[in-house]
Design an enzyme around this catalytic site. Structure first.
Site, short mmCIF file in Angstrom:
data_model
loop_
_atom_site.label_atom_id
_atom_site.label_comp_id
_atom_site.label_asym_id
_atom_site.label_seq_id
_atom_site.Cartn_x
_atom_site.Cartn_y
_atom_site.Cartn_z
N GLY A 53 -16.41 -40.47 1.57
CA GLY A 53 -16.93 -40.68 2.93
C GLY A 53 -15.90 -41.31 3.84
O GLY A 53 -15.81 -40.97 5.03
N GLN A 109 -9.93 -38.18 -14.72
CA GLN A 109 -9.03 -37.03 -14.81
C GLN A 109 -9.21 -36.05 -13.63
O GLN A 109 -8.25 -35.42 -13.18
CB GLN A 109 -9.24 -36.31 -16.14
CG GLN A 109 -8.02 -35.50 -16.54
CD GLN A 109 -8.18 -34.89 -17.91
OE1 GLN A 109 -9.20 -34.25 -18.20
NE2 GLN A 109 -7.19 -35.05 -18.76
N GLU A 162 3.92 -20.74 16.12
CA GLU A 162 5.18 -20.09 15.71
C GLU A 162 4.91 -18.94 14.72
O GLU A 162 5.68 -18.69 13.80
CB GLU A 162 6.19 -21.12 15.19
CG GLU A 162 6.46 -22.16 16.28
CD GLU A 162 7.76 -22.92 16.14
OE1 GLU A 162 8.70 -22.36 15.56
OE2 GLU A 162 7.82 -24.04 16.66
N GLY A 163 3.78 -18.28 14.97
CA GLY A 163 3.36 -17.15 14.14
C GLY A 163 2.30 -17.60 13.15
O GLY A 163 2.55 -18.49 12.33
N SER A 203 0.06 -13.16 18.95
CA SER A 203 0.76 -12.58 17.79
C SER A 203 1.64 -11.42 18.23
O SER A 203 2.73 -11.22 17.70
CB SER A 203 -0.26 -12.09 16.76
OG SER A 203 -1.03 -13.18 16.30
N GLN A 262 -11.17 -35.29 0.36
CA GLN A 262 -12.10 -35.32 -0.78
C GLN A 262 -11.90 -36.57 -1.63
O GLN A 262 -12.85 -37.23 -2.03
CB GLN A 262 -11.90 -34.05 -1.63
CG GLN A 262 -13.01 -33.79 -2.62
CD GLN A 262 -14.34 -33.47 -1.91
OE1 GLN A 262 -14.36 -33.08 -0.75
NE2 GLN A 262 -15.43 -33.67 -2.62
C1 LIG Z 1 -1.35 -26.22 19.79
C2 LIG Z 1 -0.58 -24.98 20.07
C3 LIG Z 1 0.75 -25.07 20.49
C4 LIG Z 1 1.47 -23.92 20.78
N1 LIG Z 1 2.74 -24.02 21.28
C5 LIG Z 1 3.37 -22.91 21.75
C6 LIG Z 1 4.62 -23.01 22.45
O1 LIG Z 1 5.18 -24.11 22.62
N2 LIG Z 1 5.17 -21.88 22.96
C7 LIG Z 1 4.60 -20.66 22.82
O2 LIG Z 1 5.16 -19.69 23.30
N3 LIG Z 1 3.43 -20.53 22.14
C8 LIG Z 1 2.80 -21.62 21.62
N4 LIG Z 1 1.59 -21.50 20.96
C9 LIG Z 1 0.99 -20.18 20.81
C10 LIG Z 1 0.91 -19.72 19.38
O3 LIG Z 1 2.18 -19.36 18.91
C11 LIG Z 1 -0.14 -18.61 19.30
O4 LIG Z 1 -1.41 -19.23 19.45
C12 LIG Z 1 -0.06 -17.82 18.02
O5 LIG Z 1 1.12 -17.08 17.97
C13 LIG Z 1 -1.26 -16.89 17.84
O6 LIG Z 1 -1.51 -16.15 19.00
P1 LIG Z 1 -3.02 -16.11 19.57
O7 LIG Z 1 -3.49 -17.51 19.69
O8 LIG Z 1 -3.02 -15.27 20.80
O9 LIG Z 1 -3.86 -15.43 18.44
P2 LIG Z 1 -4.09 -13.85 18.25
O10 LIG Z 1 -2.77 -13.15 18.28
O11 LIG Z 1 -5.16 -13.39 19.18
O12 LIG Z 1 -4.63 -13.79 16.76
C14 LIG Z 1 -6.00 -14.01 16.41
C15 LIG Z 1 -6.13 -13.73 14.92
O13 LIG Z 1 -5.80 -12.36 14.65
C16 LIG Z 1 -4.77 -12.30 13.67
N5 LIG Z 1 -3.91 -11.15 13.93
C17 LIG Z 1 -3.33 -10.79 15.10
N6 LIG Z 1 -2.60 -9.69 14.95
C18 LIG Z 1 -2.69 -9.33 13.63
C19 LIG Z 1 -2.14 -8.28 12.83
N7 LIG Z 1 -1.33 -7.35 13.35
N8 LIG Z 1 -2.45 -8.25 11.52
C20 LIG Z 1 -3.26 -9.19 10.98
N9 LIG Z 1 -3.82 -10.20 11.68
C21 LIG Z 1 -3.52 -10.28 12.99
C22 LIG Z 1 -4.03 -13.63 13.80
O14 LIG Z 1 -3.29 -13.94 12.63
C23 LIG Z 1 -5.18 -14.58 14.06
O15 LIG Z 1 -5.79 -14.92 12.85
C24 LIG Z 1 0.86 -22.64 20.61
C25 LIG Z 1 -0.45 -22.56 20.16
C26 LIG Z 1 -1.18 -23.70 19.90
C27 LIG Z 1 -2.62 -23.57 19.45
#
Ligand SMILES: Cc1cc2nc3c(=O)[nH]c(=O)nc-3n(C[C@H](O)[C@H](O)[C@H](O)COP(=O)(O)OP(=O)(O)OC[C@H]3O[C@@H](n4cnc5c(N)ncnc54)[C@H](O)[C@@H]3O)c2cc1C
Length: 375
Positions: free
Chosen positions: A335, A274, A358-359, A132, A331
């Site tokens: 099953g 419904q 992507e965030g 992040s 849901q």
């Molecule tokens: C299948 C997959 C494909 C991906 N592809 C790419 C790619 O092609 N290129 C690339 O560069 N990256 C890629 N990513 C990385 C992806 O963008 C990151 O996993 C994502 O941005 C989150 O970072 P993190 O996993 O380190 O989670 P963390 O940043 O460790 O976050 C953990 C938790 O803490 C929360 N958090 C963190 N900071 C804050 C804050 N300030 N306030 C509130 N909550 C917060 C987050 O929302 C999350 O819930 C990929 C990830 C996956 C799983």
């Protein structure tokens, strides 16, 4: 205000839908089960012009703009979310920054081959300690004469194992800088391959950069201005993931309507109850709302107007919607929805990623809040 797609965009959507039904959908479950990368599907999509949607005609693209791109990503994702994200990353995170920040020489060198599907693109921003907080990245870029030497590791790279070209972000003395890295370069290798909950036919890998030499003319944008490139690119990418969310949700909804009409309990189709009808009603309204936000963000980007807020809103709402809809779809299937006999289990697993990459949803909320407070 006109809510209709132009004739050209309707044709794009219809041809993407037809292609997705014929070429992508029939093998989606099998590819998911076998964790098989959709390379044939990617190449076939390129033949249709889908991989050059964001590339200008002068560089061999179909120049369909962001609206055309999201219609393609939505339809591909309706059939297979893994194929959807492969094309979304290639288009929104690779061809788009090349078009917006590349030099003419870089565009000429790569865009025609990316549009034709001869080259597959990936985007490497994330690292183990920079998710992040992407700006905390530590992958290093050091000058060596006119060249740069990159070293470090990037994590979670979609299509990283198959890609020919990766937009890599690394820290130079002047600040974070974007580089166009050819994966055939000496010192480039693939590390850990992730085993995932969903989008199993997409590949997600660690990439290792062991003193990879990159020519000076392969800096994308300006030295030290890589975060601008990264975030401008993600504004477009987020609209792509919103479109992926629409596709998964639409598939889950369509399957649910069909099942509700066919499955009988208490002597009638469950769709006559419904409780089930209201679920379907909510799902359809949820999808329609998210679709409008997604189209709005894509149109603003096409018009060159500010869209950071709208892209984050679209991604937040569409990805959360997608998870609600996929959950309800399971849901409604009872099953059967919990088994691999029906694709809703795959939709449910695939939906989860839309709130993460992507965030995350929390990061979208941060982006939205920042925009609101700045206003
Ligand atoms: C299948 C997959 C494909 C991906 N592809 C790419 C790619 O092609 N290129 C690339 O560069 N990256 C890629 N990513 C990385 C992806 O963008 C990151 O996993 C994502 O941005 C989150 O970072 P993190 O996993 O380190 O989670 P963390 O940043 O460790 O976050 C953990 C938790 O803490 C929360 N958090 C963190 N900071 C804050 C804050 N300030 N306030 C509130 N909550 C917060 C987050 O929302 C999350 O819930 C990929 C990830 C996956 C799983």
């Amino acid at each position: 205000m006109n809510f209709d797609l132009s004739e050209e965009l309707q044709m794009v959507r219809d041809s993407a839908r037809d292609f997705a039904d014929r070429v992508v959908a029939p093998t989606a479950d099998e590819r998911d089960r076998e964790h098989r990368f959709p390379m044939d599907e990617f190449k076939a999509a390129a033949e249709q012009g889908f991989c050059g949607a964001l590339v200008d005609e002068e560089f061999g693209g179909t120049q369909l703009g962001n609206m055309g791109n999201i219609l393609i990503v939505e339809e591909l994702s309706r059939a297979c979310a893994s194929t959807g994200v492969t094309v979304s990353v290639h288009n929104s995170l690779v061809t788009s920054p090349l078009k917006r920040h590349g030099t003419d020489e870089q565009k000429q060198a790569y865009l025609p081959r990316l549009a034709a599907g001869e080259l597959l693109g990936a985007y490497a921003l994330s690292e183990a300690d920079a998710g992040s907080d992407a700006a905390a990245l530590r992958c290093k870029a050091t000058r060596d004469g006119d060249d740069w030497i990159l070293s470090g590791a990037k994590l979670w790279i979609t299509s990283g194992k198959q890609a020919d070209l990766i937009v890599v972000f690394a820290l130079a003395q002047e600040g974070v800088t974007a580089f166009i890295v050819e994966t055939a370069s000496d010192g480039f290798s693939v590390g850990k391959v992730e085993e995932k909950l969903g989008i199993r036919s997409s590949s997600t890998v660690e990439i290792l950069l062991d003193n990879v030499r990159v020519p000076g003319n392969r800096v994308l944008g300006s030295v030290g201005k890589g975060l601008h490139v990264a975030f401008d690119t993600l504004d477009g990418g987020r609209v792509g993931i919103a479109a992926q969310s629409l596709g998964i949700a639409q598939a889950a909804f369509d399957a649910s309507v069909k099942y509700a009409q066919e499955r009988e309990q208490f002597g009638k189709a469950i769709g006559r109850f419904q409780a089930i009808q209201f679920k379907l009603a909510n799902m359809s309204a949820d999808i329609a709302g998210a679709r409008l936000l997604t189209y709005r963000a894509a149109m603003l980007r096409d018009q060159g107007r500010p869209h950071t807020l709208e892209a984050a809103q679209a991604k937040l709402v569409a990805s959360q919607m997608c998870n609600r809809v996929a959950d309800e779809a399971v849901q409604i299937h009872g099953g059967a929805g919990y088994t691999t006999e029906f694709p809703v289990a795959r939709y449910f697993r695939d939906a989860r990623i839309t709130e993460i990459y992507e965030g995350t949803s929390e990061v979208q909320q941060l982006v939205i809040a920042r925009q609101l407070m700045a206003g």
